[in-house]
Design a protein around this motif. Sequence first.
Motif, PDB file in Angstrom:
ATOM      1  N   VAL A  63       0.875  -1.207  -0.020  1.00 54.62           N
ATOM      2  CA  VAL A  63      -0.087   0.001   0.062  1.00 54.62           C
ATOM      3  C   VAL A  63       0.864   1.336   0.083  1.00 54.62           C
ATOM      4  CG1 VAL A  63      -2.256  -0.992   0.926  1.00 54.62           C
ATOM      5  CG2 VAL A  63      -0.299  -0.227   2.219  1.00 54.62           C
ATOM      6  N   GLU A  64       0.390   2.226  -0.433  1.00 53.08           N
ATOM      7  CA  GLU A  64       1.110   3.557  -1.057  1.00 53.08           C
ATOM      8  C   GLU A  64       0.266   4.722  -1.109  1.00 53.08           C
ATOM      9  OE1 GLU A  64       3.417   5.857  -1.372  1.00 53.08           O
ATOM     10  OE2 GLU A  64       5.217   4.810  -1.435  1.00 53.08           O
ATOM     11  N   GLY A  65       0.511   5.789  -1.210  1.00 48.36           N
ATOM     12  CA  GLY A  65      -0.364   7.065  -1.465  1.00 48.36           C
ATOM     13  C   GLY A  65      -1.290   7.450  -0.984  1.00 48.36           C
ATOM     14  N   PRO A 113       5.800   7.907 -12.545  1.00 48.23           N
ATOM     15  CA  PRO A 113       5.605   8.947 -11.656  1.00 48.23           C
ATOM     16  C   PRO A 113       5.354   8.002 -10.315  1.00 48.23           C
ATOM     17  CG  PRO A 113       4.780   9.908 -13.496  1.00 48.23           C
ATOM     18  CD  PRO A 113       5.019   8.354 -13.830  1.00 48.23           C
ATOM     19  N   ASN A 114       6.091   8.769  -9.411  1.00 48.18           N
ATOM     20  CA  ASN A 114       5.819   7.896  -7.740  1.00 48.18           C
ATOM     21  C   ASN A 114       4.886   8.799  -7.013  1.00 48.18           C
ATOM     22  OD1 ASN A 114       6.647   7.354  -5.173  1.00 48.18           O
ATOM     23  ND2 ASN A 114       7.758   5.597  -6.363  1.00 48.18           N
ATOM     24  N   ASP A 115       5.220  10.143  -6.596  1.00 50.42           N
ATOM     25  CA  ASP A 115       4.648  10.970  -5.653  1.00 50.42           C
ATOM     26  C   ASP A 115       4.580  12.299  -6.077  1.00 50.42           C
ATOM     27  OD1 ASP A 115       3.314  11.054  -3.039  1.00 50.42           O
ATOM     28  OD2 ASP A 115       5.112  10.220  -2.056  1.00 50.42           O
ATOM     29  N   VAL A 116       3.669  13.059  -5.525  1.00 48.55           N
ATOM     30  CA  VAL A 116       3.271  14.129  -5.965  1.00 48.55           C
ATOM     31  C   VAL A 116       2.775  15.269  -4.939  1.00 48.55           C
ATOM     32  CG1 VAL A 116       0.819  13.427  -6.569  1.00 48.55           C
ATOM     33  CG2 VAL A 116       1.675  15.342  -7.775  1.00 48.55           C
ATOM     34  N   PRO A 159      14.397  10.026  -7.057  1.00 46.77           N
ATOM     35  CA  PRO A 159      13.638  11.137  -6.255  1.00 46.77           C
ATOM     36  C   PRO A 159      12.515  10.038  -5.947  1.00 46.77           C
ATOM     37  CG  PRO A 159      13.676  11.731  -8.693  1.00 46.77           C
ATOM     38  CD  PRO A 159      14.569  10.650  -8.363  1.00 46.77           C
ATOM     39  N   ASN A 160      11.763  10.314  -4.723  1.00 49.33           N
ATOM     40  CA  ASN A 160      10.530   9.650  -4.403  1.00 49.33           C
ATOM     41  C   ASN A 160       9.480  10.557  -3.759  1.00 49.33           C
ATOM     42  OD1 ASN A 160       8.797   7.376  -3.355  1.00 49.33           O
ATOM     43  ND2 ASN A 160      10.592   6.114  -3.563  1.00 49.33           N
ATOM     44  N   GLY A 161       9.396  10.435  -2.342  1.00 53.00           N
ATOM     45  CA  GLY A 161       8.577  11.256  -1.730  1.00 53.00           C
ATOM     46  C   GLY A 161       8.878  12.721  -1.561  1.00 53.00           C
TER      47      GLY A 161
HETATM   48 MG    MG Z   1       6.780   6.632  -2.775  1.00 50.79          MG
END
Ligand code: MG
Length: 297
Positions: free
Chosen positions: A31-33, A117-120, A174-176
């Motif tokens: 789980v994420e986001g 795309p991972n995080d925003v 790059p991530n969060g």
């Molecule tokens: Mg992430």
Amino acid sequence: MSFFKAIEPVFNSYVMANAPVKQIATGFDWVEGPVWFGGMNCLLFSDIPNNRIMRWIPESGVSVFRHPSNYSNGHTHDHQGRLISCEHGERRVTRTEHDGSITVIADQYLGKRLNSPNDVVVKSDGTIWFSDPHYGIKTNYEGYQSIQELDCQVYRVDPNSNEIEAAITDMQCPNGLAFSPNEKQLYVADTGRMFSDDPQHIRVYEVDSHNRVTAGRFFHSVDSGVADGFRLDTDGNIWTSAADGVHCISPQGQLLGKLLVPEVVSNICFGGRARHQLFITATTSVYTVHLNRQGLR
Ligand code: MG
């Protein structure tokens, strides 16, 4: 058992001894986001390998919000309350309009496809900043294994003109990412370590009034696992994921304390009636805890 570990005394005033770290949903794969919608009193989060976005409502529990979700990962909402999503599967960032239709915010840069795309995060001026590492195209587990066309970078999009710029180009993965309370600093996690000896730390970048990123430096390295996703409280403390729970880092980069979670944490968000409740996505489950803190809007 204790749910907390204070490193600095101030952390004891951030948590409450009678507020447990409680599991509210489980049975997922990764789980994420997490993102909180106060107006609808619900939490959305991604169950990435199962290609779905879940919704949790305090009164009724968890249900499927969207399937397939194009292997969506990180989410936030813009200032109009619309869902902004990172999609590994379609290699793009989208906005879900109030009528349910999907608008593509970004899917390419200089004519090449984004990675995954991972995080925003959305800045107060409406610009949308997102990270684009390669995790979602390296295997078929969290998307579709495919060729990487671009370096792993952080992008900034003006949603009015759809103009896209590479804002940060000196990171491995790059991530969060999240802004400081005055938005003059942008914190970005580099999780390069997941695949190599590359860095695993949070960097902090100076952002000028024209949204130019002028300088970046090391900020903090968590002492357990990697900092994948994080959010800030109103005093500018960073609440970040780690392998052993959630770490609270001061604006000076000092570890203040930990919330102990029995599964590897991927990301967090603030929510609840007064943005005083932390929601924690952790491997197969979602946890929550009430804090004596308030999340940054
Ligand atoms: Mg992430």
